[in-house]
Design a protein around this motif. Structure first.
Motif, PDB file in Angstrom:
ATOM      1  N   SER A 206       0.803  -1.228   0.000  1.00 29.62           N
ATOM      2  CA  SER A 206       0.000   0.000   0.000  1.00 29.62           C
ATOM      3  C   SER A 206       0.832   1.273   0.000  1.00 29.62           C
ATOM      4  O   SER A 206       0.285   2.365   0.189  1.00 29.62           O
ATOM      5  CB  SER A 206      -0.952   0.001   1.206  1.00 29.62           C
ATOM      6  OG  SER A 206      -1.861  -1.074   1.124  1.00 29.62           O
ATOM      7  N   ALA A 219      -4.639   4.047   7.427  1.00 30.79           N
ATOM      8  CA  ALA A 219      -4.535   3.030   6.379  1.00 30.79           C
ATOM      9  C   ALA A 219      -4.409   1.639   6.981  1.00 30.79           C
ATOM     10  O   ALA A 219      -5.014   0.678   6.496  1.00 30.79           O
ATOM     11  CB  ALA A 219      -3.335   3.333   5.480  1.00 30.79           C
ATOM     12  N   LEU A 312      -5.331   4.308  -1.036  1.00 28.34           N
ATOM     13  CA  LEU A 312      -5.447   2.848  -1.049  1.00 28.34           C
ATOM     14  C   LEU A 312      -6.120   2.348  -2.317  1.00 28.34           C
ATOM     15  O   LEU A 312      -5.775   1.286  -2.843  1.00 28.34           O
ATOM     16  CB  LEU A 312      -6.218   2.379   0.191  1.00 28.34           C
ATOM     17  CG  LEU A 312      -5.531   2.615   1.532  1.00 28.34           C
ATOM     18  CD1 LEU A 312      -6.434   2.169   2.679  1.00 28.34           C
ATOM     19  CD2 LEU A 312      -4.190   1.907   1.613  1.00 28.34           C
ATOM     20  N   TRP A 316      -4.612  -0.836  -4.425  1.00 28.93           N
ATOM     21  CA  TRP A 316      -5.294  -2.113  -4.276  1.00 28.93           C
ATOM     22  C   TRP A 316      -5.868  -2.632  -5.585  1.00 28.93           C
ATOM     23  O   TRP A 316      -6.516  -3.671  -5.617  1.00 28.93           O
ATOM     24  CB  TRP A 316      -6.417  -1.993  -3.247  1.00 28.93           C
ATOM     25  CG  TRP A 316      -5.920  -1.843  -1.843  1.00 28.93           C
ATOM     26  CD1 TRP A 316      -4.628  -1.691  -1.438  1.00 28.93           C
ATOM     27  CD2 TRP A 316      -6.709  -1.811  -0.652  1.00 28.93           C
ATOM     28  NE1 TRP A 316      -4.565  -1.563  -0.068  1.00 28.93           N
ATOM     29  CE2 TRP A 316      -5.830  -1.640   0.437  1.00 28.93           C
ATOM     30  CE3 TRP A 316      -8.076  -1.919  -0.400  1.00 28.93           C
ATOM     31  CZ2 TRP A 316      -6.277  -1.569   1.754  1.00 28.93           C
ATOM     32  CZ3 TRP A 316      -8.525  -1.842   0.904  1.00 28.93           C
ATOM     33  CH2 TRP A 316      -7.623  -1.670   1.977  1.00 28.93           C
TER      34      TRP A 316
END
Length: 509
Positions: A206, A219, A312, A316
């Motif tokens: 990340s 996060a 994120l 992701w």
């Protein structure tokens, strides 16, 4: 339950159940940092004691660790959220917390290794019931070490990945990798060794080096919330993004190519349905709602959470961001000024003031690309730069100032630090914006820096001071004798003291 099964009387004070109970009760309730120090001191004494059987050793360790948890949370809150910490106080809090997780991970690992050396002994047999909890707590402690290293943008996590991989494989061998356990009595939910390993991999993937410490904490908690949606398998899937070799103990690697023949510790990581879950969460937060089932460790406004969610979302996906521009090694110097005010002044055509010339830094640039550069910075600069800080930079010998923002920070040892800077514009201009609501001349001016390069026709990107953007407010400014009208579109980014907003220019009628 505790000490009825002692084979012989230990002379260690923690071997006495009443004394242990008293010590735990008298930890400094109102001084969390002191309480963590006390527990760490007892850990030291345990580490050098040979008078405990392994099952007894673990039980004392377990209780000390449980007693420290609420104090560790308070220390972390102080580190992340206190606005008046000196650099020395910040350093102490970091050292205390990172040291604790390193220490307790080592002690739990010691328990596991001692029991493995003599599994058929009475103590080894008694420890079997404790093994699953020792494994998951050791794994969680190593993962917390990774997080605290990320808070300081530190390197040197290679040993951590070796320990994480080893613990994961030991848990698999003993059929404990997927066994759900309550990690600590006061913590909701269950966890497994495999989940802790997966959490560490997601954390690594990340890109935490481009977030501020409090954003890293958010996060990390969002990862915990979305963890069930990620996938870690021994076989490569079409949506696999990273692979990791637990046996080799190396950090995860991007799946640019297949790592080769199948082997015991090889695992493939994919985002699964995590991105879809995150998109749903982002949509709710954009509409001002923070779901109550997410444990963020405190109360945060949607404005604080949105940049983390958007970050994120980038990493992701099935195709995480990759470097778009080739880097070229150089050795040159760059003059640097900090902050919105001085940037606005410079792009107004002003010469740097004498007091700013004194505060101006000179960095050694190591490589450059079309998108920015990487520079070595000294200790004084690390004290005043945060991720997201606005920077005015000028190459040595040049006459053109560029506007940049601090993106990635990395420490390599106590004295070496490197900063990745994204160049926002090589052609910027300071302007005065006024809301159109009450007449052009009557409105209070809003300072802005117009980023004049790299945008489609009719769309203007403007750097504003914090809270300068209002999606419901049309703005105007004068340029080269013409009045220009801007319709707000979206807030592109929020930095530590600035915002970047996009506007559509209204055609003259």
């Amino acid at each position: 339950m505790m000490f009825n099964f002692f084979a012989k009387r230990s002379d260690h004070p923690l071997a006495d159940s009443k004394e242990l109970k008293r010590i735990l009760a008298e930890l400094h309730v109102d001084r969390p940092a002191k309480a963590v120090d006390e527990v760490s001191g007892w850990f030291d004494s345990l580490q050098h004691s040979e008078s405990f059987r392994v099952d007894q050793y673990f039980d004392v360790l377990r209780q000390l660790d449980e007693a420290a948890q609420r104090h560790l949370l308070a220390v972390a809150r102080d580190y992340l959220l206190s606005e008046r910490l000196t650099k020395r106080e910040e350093e102490r809090l970091w050292t205390r917390s990172h040291g604790y997780w390193s220490q307790v991970a080592t002690l739990y690992t010691d328990c596991i290794e001692r029991a493995q050396r003599d599994p058929k002994s009475k103590a080894g047999d008694a420890f079997k019931a404790f093994l699953p909890l020792a494994l998951v707590r050791a794994q969680a402690a190593r993962r917390n070490q990774l997080k605290w290293l990320a808070f300081r943008y530190g390197s040197g996590a290679e040993d951590l990945w070796q320990a994480l991989g080893t613990t994961y494989l030991v848990a698999e061998t003993t059929t404990n990798a997927q066994k759900p356990l309550q990690l600590y009595p006061a913590r909701q939910g269950l966890s497994t060794v495999a989940e802790q390993y997966l959490h560490a991999i997601v954390f690594f993937a990340s890109s935490m080096d481009s977030l501020m410490p409090v954003q890293i904490e958010l996060a990390d908690r969002l990862i915990a919330h979305c963890l069930p949606y990620f996938v870690l398998l021994p076989d490569c899937r079409p949506d696999s993004v990273y692979w990791v070799d637990a046996e080799a103990g190396a950090p995860p690697l991007r799946l640019a190519r297949h790592p080769g023949v199948s082997r015991r510790g090889l695992r493939f990581f994919s985002p699964g349905t995590a991105l879809a879950a995150l998109e749903g969460l982002l949509h709710r937060v954009e509409h001002g709602e923070i779901p109550s089932d997410i444990n963020l460790g405190g109360e945060y406004a949607p404005r604080a959470l949105l940049p983390v969610l958007r970050h994120l979302r980038l990493y992701w996906g099935k195709c995480p961001p990759q470097r778009r521009h080739t880097r070229h090694a150089v050795k040159t110097r760059m003059l640097v000024l900090y902050g919105f005010d001085d940037s606005y002044s410079l792009f107004s055509g002003a010469v740097p003031r004498p007091e700013n010339e004194v505060a101006m830094d000179s960095w050694v640039v190591e490589n450059v690309s079309l998108g920015g550069f990487r520079a070595q910075i000294d200790h004084s600069a690390t004290e005043r730069i945060n991720i997201g800080a606005l920077l005015c930079v000028q190459p040595e010998g040049g006459d053109n100032w560029m506007l940049g923002v601090a993106r990635r920070f990395t420490r390599q040892g106590p004295d070496d630090a490197y900063l990745g800077v994204q160049v926002l514009s090589r052609q910027a201009l300071s302007i005065e914006l006024r809301p159109r609501r009450s007449g052009f001349s009557a409105a209070v001016a809003i300072p802005g820096i117009w980023l004049q390069d790299g945008r489609e026709t009719g769309i203007l990107r403007i750097v504003l001071p914090l809270a300068g953007f209002n999606v419901r407010e049309t703005l105007e400014f004068s340029h080269q004798g013409q009045r220009r009208t801007l319709i707000p579109m979206e807030l592109e980014e929020v930095g530590s003291e600035f915002e970047i907003a996009c506007f559509r220019e209204q055609s003259a009628t």
